[in-house]
Design an enzyme around this catalytic site. Structure first.
Site, mmCIF file in Angstrom:
data_model
loop_
_atom_site.group_PDB
_atom_site.id
_atom_site.type_symbol
_atom_site.label_atom_id
_atom_site.label_comp_id
_atom_site.label_asym_id
_atom_site.label_seq_id
_atom_site.Cartn_x
_atom_site.Cartn_y
_atom_site.Cartn_z
ATOM 1 N N ASP A 83 -8.367 -0.776 5.469
ATOM 2 C CA ASP A 83 -8.530 0.609 5.908
ATOM 3 C C ASP A 83 -8.316 1.626 4.795
ATOM 4 O OD1 ASP A 83 -5.839 -0.152 5.777
ATOM 5 O OD2 ASP A 83 -5.234 1.387 7.203
ATOM 6 N N GLY A 88 -4.632 -2.839 8.701
ATOM 7 C CA GLY A 88 -5.818 -2.021 8.510
ATOM 8 C C GLY A 88 -6.870 -2.188 9.582
ATOM 9 N N THR A 142 0.834 -1.190 0.000
ATOM 10 C CA THR A 142 0.000 0.000 0.000
ATOM 11 C C THR A 142 0.877 1.251 0.000
ATOM 12 O OG1 THR A 142 -1.609 -1.231 1.280
ATOM 13 C CG2 THR A 142 -1.844 1.154 1.284
ATOM 14 N N THR A 153 -0.179 3.006 6.433
ATOM 15 C CA THR A 153 0.026 1.661 5.901
ATOM 16 C C THR A 153 0.221 0.730 7.092
ATOM 17 O OG1 THR A 153 2.408 2.027 5.695
ATOM 18 C CG2 THR A 153 1.081 2.418 3.728
ATOM 19 N N ARG A 183 -12.405 -8.611 1.574
ATOM 20 C CA ARG A 183 -11.871 -7.728 2.614
ATOM 21 C C ARG A 183 -11.663 -6.324 2.047
ATOM 22 N NH1 ARG A 183 -6.941 -5.661 4.096
ATOM 23 N NH2 ARG A 183 -6.528 -5.431 6.313
ATOM 24 N N VAL A 184 -12.088 -5.320 2.789
ATOM 25 C CA VAL A 184 -11.944 -3.942 2.329
ATOM 26 C C VAL A 184 -10.641 -3.346 2.841
ATOM 27 C CG1 VAL A 184 -12.929 -1.623 2.444
ATOM 28 C CG2 VAL A 184 -14.432 -3.595 2.137
HETATM 29 N N1 ASP Z 1 -3.365 -1.041 5.281
HETATM 30 C C1 ASP Z 1 -3.475 -2.115 4.313
HETATM 31 C C2 ASP Z 1 -4.660 -2.977 4.674
HETATM 32 O O1 ASP Z 1 -4.828 -3.293 5.833
HETATM 33 C C3 ASP Z 1 -2.285 -2.978 4.207
HETATM 34 C C4 ASP Z 1 -0.976 -2.300 3.904
HETATM 35 O O2 ASP Z 1 -0.795 -1.144 4.245
HETATM 36 O O3 ASP Z 1 -0.095 -2.942 3.337
HETATM 37 O O4 ASP Z 1 -5.378 -3.368 3.803
#
Ligand code: ASP
Length: 174
Positions: free
Chosen positions: A54, A77, A23, A74, A51-52
């Site tokens: 954050d 989430g 992300t 990041t 799955r959504v």
């Molecule tokens: N924040 C992202 C999620 O939980 C994962 C990531 O930052 O790599 O979907």
């Protein structure tokens, strides 16, 4: 298990992809002082179907108030959604904290609330996941912070790019 399998359990041909995708949050200020932000919908691998996360939830993975600042995240989430992470960072900046201090305060709150979820704690009582915030205020001051050490963030000040070490709450466990 809502997070990727441990890398040692992955087939070798998959490892480079896990290591190089993820992300991205980007916050910016223009010459007029207007703020902007974006968080890519999660680069997380092996997500549960549906799955959504954050990233697309305003207030969790991203929040911008053009009078105050912009913040994004990041990392895990679910923890961020439960704590309205990016919204908290902007609210801390509204109360006068620097972007870096605001990121650290939001992370401390997440660590505190994780204490109520024992399955998310390591043997040392600390979270068994990582999370980082990135923030920029209306004056152009910026900062970031992570739960664990070892993270960097990229800054472009209008002239050059550079990587900056993120402050952290705890040294990384190996
Ligand atoms: N924040 C992202 C999620 O939980 C994962 C990531 O930052 O790599 O979907």
């Amino acid at each position: 298990n809502w997070f990727p399998p441990k890398s040692e359990r992955l087939a070798d041909e998959l490892k480079p992809y896990i290591a190089s995708y993820g992300t991205i949050n980007c916050v910016a200020i223009d010459a007029k002082g207007d703020l902007a932000g974006v968080t890519t919908t999660s680069g997380l691998a092996f997500k549960l179907s549906g799955r959504v996360g954050d990233s697309p939830i305003i207030g969790a993975g991203l929040y911008v108030d053009n009078e105050v600042g912009a913040a994004g995240s990041t990392g895990r989430g679910e923890a961020n959604i439960l704590n309205c992470g990016s919204f908290s960072v902007v609210e801390f900046m509204r109360r006068g904290l620097s972007p870096e201090q605001a990121c650290l305060e939001a992370l401390k709150r997440i660590v505190k609330t994780t204490a109520y979820q024992p399955h998310l704690l390591g043997a040392d009582g600390r979270p068994n996941f990582g999370l980082s915030f990135y923030a920029l205020d209306k004056k152009g001051a910026y900062g970031s912070a992570s739960i664990y050490s070892g993270h960097t963030f990229a800054v472009h000040d209008g002239a050059a790019n550079r990587l900056v070490d993120s402050p952290y709450l705890f040294p990384r466990r190996d």
